[in-house]
Motif scaffolding. Structure first.
Motif, PDB file in Angstrom:
ATOM      1  N   ASP A 194       7.952  -0.826  16.891  1.00 22.90           N
ATOM      2  CA  ASP A 194       6.270   0.341  16.527  1.00 22.90           C
ATOM      3  C   ASP A 194       4.877  -1.824  16.694  1.00 22.90           C
ATOM      4  O   ASP A 194       4.123  -1.471  16.889  1.00 22.90           O
ATOM      5  CB  ASP A 194       5.638  -0.234  14.873  1.00 22.90           C
ATOM      6  CG  ASP A 194       4.302   0.491  14.827  1.00 22.90           C
ATOM      7  OD1 ASP A 194       3.764   1.763  15.365  1.00 22.90           O
ATOM      8  OD2 ASP A 194       3.965  -0.206  13.728  1.00 22.90           O
ATOM      9  N   PRO A 238       9.479 -10.638   6.258  1.00 19.67           N
ATOM     10  CA  PRO A 238       7.785 -11.105   7.659  1.00 19.67           C
ATOM     11  C   PRO A 238       7.845 -11.751   8.292  1.00 19.67           C
ATOM     12  O   PRO A 238       9.304 -12.666   8.804  1.00 19.67           O
ATOM     13  CB  PRO A 238       7.019 -11.765   6.202  1.00 19.67           C
ATOM     14  CG  PRO A 238       8.493 -11.875   5.183  1.00 19.67           C
ATOM     15  CD  PRO A 238      10.023 -10.945   5.022  1.00 19.67           C
ATOM     16  N   PHE A 290       2.062   2.343   9.789  1.00 19.26           N
ATOM     17  CA  PHE A 290       0.660   2.259   8.509  1.00 19.26           C
ATOM     18  C   PHE A 290       0.403   3.419   8.549  1.00 19.26           C
ATOM     19  O   PHE A 290      -0.587   3.601   7.086  1.00 19.26           O
ATOM     20  CB  PHE A 290       0.060   1.143   8.470  1.00 19.26           C
ATOM     21  CG  PHE A 290      -1.142   0.635   9.017  1.00 19.26           C
ATOM     22  CD1 PHE A 290      -0.663   0.665   9.852  1.00 19.26           C
ATOM     23  CD2 PHE A 290      -2.577   0.922   8.660  1.00 19.26           C
ATOM     24  CE1 PHE A 290      -2.204   0.426  11.254  1.00 19.26           C
ATOM     25  CE2 PHE A 290      -3.492   1.552   9.916  1.00 19.26           C
ATOM     26  CZ  PHE A 290      -3.171   0.766  10.988  1.00 19.26           C
ATOM     27  N   GLY A 321      12.800  -5.890   1.184  1.00 20.53           N
ATOM     28  CA  GLY A 321      11.855  -5.689   0.335  1.00 20.53           C
ATOM     29  C   GLY A 321      11.604  -4.277   0.082  1.00 20.53           C
ATOM     30  O   GLY A 321      12.286  -4.024   0.125  1.00 20.53           O
ATOM     31  N   GLN A 322      10.048  -4.052   0.168  1.00 18.65           N
ATOM     32  CA  GLN A 322       9.419  -2.672  -0.359  1.00 18.65           C
ATOM     33  C   GLN A 322       9.760  -1.651   0.851  1.00 18.65           C
ATOM     34  O   GLN A 322       9.834  -0.850   0.461  1.00 18.65           O
ATOM     35  CB  GLN A 322       7.670  -3.045  -0.334  1.00 18.65           C
ATOM     36  CG  GLN A 322       7.585  -3.630  -2.014  1.00 18.65           C
ATOM     37  CD  GLN A 322       5.901  -3.504  -2.012  1.00 18.65           C
ATOM     38  OE1 GLN A 322       5.225  -2.934  -2.144  1.00 18.65           O
ATOM     39  NE2 GLN A 322       5.542  -5.111  -1.349  1.00 18.65           N
ATOM     40  N   ILE A 323       9.574  -2.589   1.988  1.00 14.70           N
ATOM     41  CA  ILE A 323       9.529  -1.286   3.179  1.00 14.70           C
ATOM     42  C   ILE A 323      11.350  -1.167   3.386  1.00 14.70           C
ATOM     43  O   ILE A 323      11.437  -0.140   3.410  1.00 14.70           O
ATOM     44  CB  ILE A 323       8.694  -1.954   4.242  1.00 14.70           C
ATOM     45  CG1 ILE A 323       7.264  -1.539   4.565  1.00 14.70           C
ATOM     46  CG2 ILE A 323       9.034  -1.236   5.075  1.00 14.70           C
ATOM     47  CD1 ILE A 323       5.938  -2.506   4.896  1.00 14.70           C
ATOM     48  N   TYR A 327       0.720  -1.324   0.050  1.00 19.70           N
ATOM     49  CA  TYR A 327       0.231   0.243   0.416  1.00 19.70           C
ATOM     50  C   TYR A 327       0.762   1.138   0.094  1.00 19.70           C
ATOM     51  O   TYR A 327       0.719   1.603  -0.630  1.00 19.70           O
ATOM     52  CB  TYR A 327      -1.112  -0.360   1.113  1.00 19.70           C
ATOM     53  CG  TYR A 327      -0.384  -1.031   2.567  1.00 19.70           C
ATOM     54  CD1 TYR A 327      -0.671  -1.818   3.136  1.00 19.70           C
ATOM     55  CD2 TYR A 327      -0.265  -0.009   3.261  1.00 19.70           C
ATOM     56  CE1 TYR A 327      -0.251  -2.856   3.848  1.00 19.70           C
ATOM     57  CE2 TYR A 327       0.078  -0.248   4.600  1.00 19.70           C
ATOM     58  CZ  TYR A 327       0.350  -1.576   5.277  1.00 19.70           C
ATOM     59  OH  TYR A 327       0.552  -1.788   5.896  1.00 19.70           O
ATOM     60  N   ASP A 363      19.034 -10.932   3.654  1.00 19.02           N
ATOM     61  CA  ASP A 363      18.524 -11.225   2.934  1.00 19.02           C
ATOM     62  C   ASP A 363      18.314 -12.189   1.804  1.00 19.02           C
ATOM     63  O   ASP A 363      18.979 -12.025   0.676  1.00 19.02           O
ATOM     64  CB  ASP A 363      17.228  -9.608   1.860  1.00 19.02           C
ATOM     65  CG  ASP A 363      15.586 -10.102   1.600  1.00 19.02           C
ATOM     66  OD1 ASP A 363      15.300 -11.321   1.354  1.00 19.02           O
ATOM     67  OD2 ASP A 363      14.820  -9.208   1.440  1.00 19.02           O
ATOM     68  N   THR A 367      12.204 -16.902  10.726  1.00 15.23           N
ATOM     69  CA  THR A 367      12.143 -15.615  11.979  1.00 15.23           C
ATOM     70  C   THR A 367      11.549 -15.248  12.399  1.00 15.23           C
ATOM     71  O   THR A 367      11.887 -14.192  13.322  1.00 15.23           O
ATOM     72  CB  THR A 367      11.836 -14.704  10.047  1.00 15.23           C
ATOM     73  OG1 THR A 367      10.361 -14.182  10.409  1.00 15.23           O
ATOM     74  CG2 THR A 367      12.531 -14.403   8.617  1.00 15.23           C
ATOM     75  N   THR A 377       9.471  -2.800  12.857  1.00 18.94           N
ATOM     76  CA  THR A 377       8.104  -2.171  12.517  1.00 18.94           C
ATOM     77  C   THR A 377       7.915  -3.431  11.476  1.00 18.94           C
ATOM     78  O   THR A 377       6.648  -3.385  11.453  1.00 18.94           O
ATOM     79  CB  THR A 377       7.948  -1.186  11.546  1.00 18.94           C
ATOM     80  OG1 THR A 377       9.172  -1.205  10.564  1.00 18.94           O
ATOM     81  CG2 THR A 377       8.951   0.318  12.499  1.00 18.94           C
TER      82      THR A 377
HETATM   83  P1  NAD Z   1       8.185  -7.178   1.024  1.00 19.31           P
HETATM   84  O1  NAD Z   1       7.467  -8.558   0.986  1.00 19.31           O
HETATM   85  O2  NAD Z   1       8.208  -6.327   0.076  1.00 19.31           O
HETATM   86  O3  NAD Z   1       9.989  -8.019   1.715  1.00 19.31           O
HETATM   87  C1  NAD Z   1      10.229  -8.495   2.409  1.00 19.31           C
HETATM   88  C2  NAD Z   1      11.708  -9.164   2.670  1.00 19.31           C
HETATM   89  O4  NAD Z   1      11.931 -10.135   3.403  1.00 19.31           O
HETATM   90  C3  NAD Z   1      11.949 -10.207   0.864  1.00 19.31           C
HETATM   91  O5  NAD Z   1      12.428  -9.083   0.495  1.00 19.31           O
HETATM   92  C4  NAD Z   1      11.814 -11.501   1.468  1.00 19.31           C
HETATM   93  O6  NAD Z   1      13.215 -11.793   0.246  1.00 19.31           O
HETATM   94  C5  NAD Z   1      12.539 -11.077   2.693  1.00 19.31           C
HETATM   95  N1  NAD Z   1      12.709 -11.984   4.035  1.00 19.31           N
HETATM   96  C6  NAD Z   1      12.537 -13.380   3.907  1.00 19.31           C
HETATM   97  N2  NAD Z   1      13.026 -14.722   4.584  1.00 19.31           N
HETATM   98  C7  NAD Z   1      13.903 -13.406   5.167  1.00 19.31           C
HETATM   99  C8  NAD Z   1      14.128 -13.993   6.359  1.00 19.31           C
HETATM  100  N3  NAD Z   1      14.566 -14.934   6.556  1.00 19.31           N
HETATM  101  N4  NAD Z   1      15.836 -12.917   6.543  1.00 19.31           N
HETATM  102  C9  NAD Z   1      16.132 -11.544   5.896  1.00 19.31           C
HETATM  103  N5  NAD Z   1      15.079 -11.099   4.865  1.00 19.31           N
HETATM  104  C10 NAD Z   1      13.654 -12.091   4.518  1.00 19.31           C
HETATM  105  O7  NAD Z   1       7.750  -6.831   2.665  1.00 19.31           O
HETATM  106  P2  NAD Z   1       7.504  -5.172   3.292  1.00 19.31           P
HETATM  107  O8  NAD Z   1       6.393  -4.844   2.120  1.00 19.31           O
HETATM  108  O9  NAD Z   1       8.922  -5.184   2.561  1.00 19.31           O
HETATM  109  O10 NAD Z   1       6.829  -5.522   4.404  1.00 19.31           O
HETATM  110  C11 NAD Z   1       7.445  -6.074   5.272  1.00 19.31           C
HETATM  111  C12 NAD Z   1       7.215  -6.356   6.816  1.00 19.31           C
HETATM  112  O11 NAD Z   1       6.644  -5.132   7.043  1.00 19.31           O
HETATM  113  C13 NAD Z   1       5.440  -7.197   6.086  1.00 19.31           C
HETATM  114  O12 NAD Z   1       5.891  -8.516   6.353  1.00 19.31           O
HETATM  115  C14 NAD Z   1       4.927  -6.425   7.845  1.00 19.31           C
HETATM  116  O13 NAD Z   1       5.452  -7.788   8.710  1.00 19.31           O
HETATM  117  C15 NAD Z   1       5.426  -5.685   8.523  1.00 19.31           C
HETATM  118  N6  NAD Z   1       5.070  -5.037   7.785  1.00 19.31           N
HETATM  119  C16 NAD Z   1       4.580  -3.639   8.887  1.00 19.31           C
HETATM  120  C17 NAD Z   1       3.334  -2.585   9.251  1.00 19.31           C
HETATM  121  C18 NAD Z   1       3.758  -1.938  10.375  1.00 19.31           C
HETATM  122  O14 NAD Z   1       2.686  -1.106  10.215  1.00 19.31           O
HETATM  123  N7  NAD Z   1       4.105  -1.770  11.254  1.00 19.31           N
HETATM  124  C19 NAD Z   1       2.755  -2.751   7.968  1.00 19.31           C
HETATM  125  C20 NAD Z   1       3.228  -3.536   6.451  1.00 19.31           C
HETATM  126  C21 NAD Z   1       3.966  -4.380   6.757  1.00 19.31           C
END
Ligand code: NAD
Length: 329
Positions: free
Chosen positions: A258, A206, A298, A153-155, A100, A174, A211, A232
């Motif tokens: 967070d 995630p 978020f 990843g994205q965040i 998002y 990662d 993890t 977070t």
């Molecule tokens: P994403 O899928 O784009 O990125 C996640 C990354 O983590 C990927 O690159 C993946 O390869 C990597 N990964 C997987 N297993 C791993 C490991 N064992 N060690 C290291 N890296 C590993 O997801 P995103 O959109 O960047 O979101 C990440 C996380 O943030 C979500 O899973 C969610 O739990 C959390 N999140 C929190 C909030 C909040 O309000 N606090 C909001 C949105 C998401």
């Protein structure tokens, strides 16, 4: 089609009502959290729309399926709170909002870094109390410091870009390196190397079986003394009692959370009139070098609008027999 939004707050009502416009979905906003005790409220709703602290264990899913629910439309990216095997067995489709606003979460992580480093939480209280002294408020320049990003990843990438803007060096961990991180100048290393070299560590992976408790007594022991940890991601990425020990010894110099492993019973509620029953959280809140926010990373207007638009689109597409953003077990 009737849609029940569990754990809905006034901001969900606003964003979903605005995004729905004149679409044919009948949205019902339910403030209660979805649990075995509240699942009966979903009787007759074909679509249930839960948030992150709703409980979608096998028993709850069985009751949902028996009550006529066919789609679980998560209004989150994370889906660690859903028993996907049970959903599949029961024929319940699960969709989510894969992205998002990565900026919303990344910017909140950066806000925690800045507030902890420059002790803004202490300065805010101090000046309001007429105390204009500076002792205990000394920070450090972010410029030139090493920041470790776990999960790129994205965040994680959006966070890394912000920290690169401060002139930080980037280390990353990662299993799937992101070329955009490499383009930023980040170096991928093994987890112990990241933990040992970074002054600031931020979690953006995630929550999975791999993890869970990634940060524990052993990994905290690998940190540089006085390092900063920001989470977070999800609470259970960290073994929280181990944080208390690391803060007491000074091994951990700053902590920004967070998310919290036991947040489901607490966050999003006003409990200010009640004694806090969670002794680990109560102890964490006594440290001057800890900031806890209640899963608000978020919470920006842009993120809420995108969550509502994607969730409604997910429901409409599923209803049309063309499901999108499905979560596979
Ligand atoms: P994403 O899928 O784009 O990125 C996640 C990354 O983590 C990927 O690159 C993946 O390869 C990597 N990964 C997987 N297993 C791993 C490991 N064992 N060690 C290291 N890296 C590993 O997801 P995103 O959109 O960047 O979101 C990440 C996380 O943030 C979500 O899973 C969610 O739990 C959390 N999140 C929190 C909030 C909040 O309000 N606090 C909001 C949105 C998401």
């Amino acid at each position: 089609m009737r849609v029940l939004l569990f754990s809905s707050q006034h901001y969900d009502q606003e964003s979903f009502t605005q995004a729905a416009g004149d679409c044919a979905l009948a949205l019902h906003f339910q403030p209660a959290r979805l649990t075995l005790d509240t699942v009966a409220l979903a009787e007759g709703f074909e679509v249930v729309c839960p948030f992150i602290n709703d409980d979608l264990n096998a028993q709850v899913l069985e009751r949902l399926a028996a009550g006529g629910t066919r789609l679980i439309a998560l209004r989150s990216a994370g889906y660690n709170h859903v028993d996907l095997a049970a959903a599949q067995r029961l024929g319940l489709a699960v969709v989510r909002v894969p992205a998002y606003s990565p900026h919303a979460v990344a910017e909140h992580a950066a806000a925690l870094v800045l507030a902890l480093n420059r002790r803004l939480h202490r300065a805010y209280n101090r000046t309001r109390d007429g105390d204009f002294t500076l002792h205990g408020l000394t920070g450090f320049d972010l410029h030139g410091k090493t920041v470790g990003v776990i999960g790129t990843g994205q965040i994680g990438l959006a966070f890394a870009r912000i920290m690169a803007g401060f002139g930080c060096q980037l280390l990353a961990y990662d299993p799937y390196p992101n070329p955009e991180m490499l383009a930023l100048g980040a170096r991928y290393v093994q987890l112990p190397d990241l933990l040992g070299q970074a002054r600031i560590i931020s979690l953006h992976c995630p929550l999975t079986a791999h993890t869970r408790h990634l940060i524990n007594a052993q990994s905290l022991g690998q940190l540089q003394p006085g390092a900063m940890l920001i989470n977070t991601g999800r609470g259970a990425l960290v073994d929280t009692p181990a944080l208390v020990d690391a803060l007491k010894s000074g091994q951990l110099g700053y902590l920004g959370l967070d998310v919290y492993e036991e947040e489901a019973q607490l966050f999003f509620e006003d409990r200010s009139d009640l004694p806090l029953q969670d002794d680990v959280l109560a102890r964490l809140l006594t440290f001057p070098n800890v900031i806890v926010t209640a899963h608000q990373a978020f919470l920006t207007r842009e993120a809420l609008a995108a969550i509502a638009a994607t969730t409604l689109d997910n429901i409409v597409r599923w209803a049309a027999g063309n499901p999108h953003n499905l979560v596979d077990g």
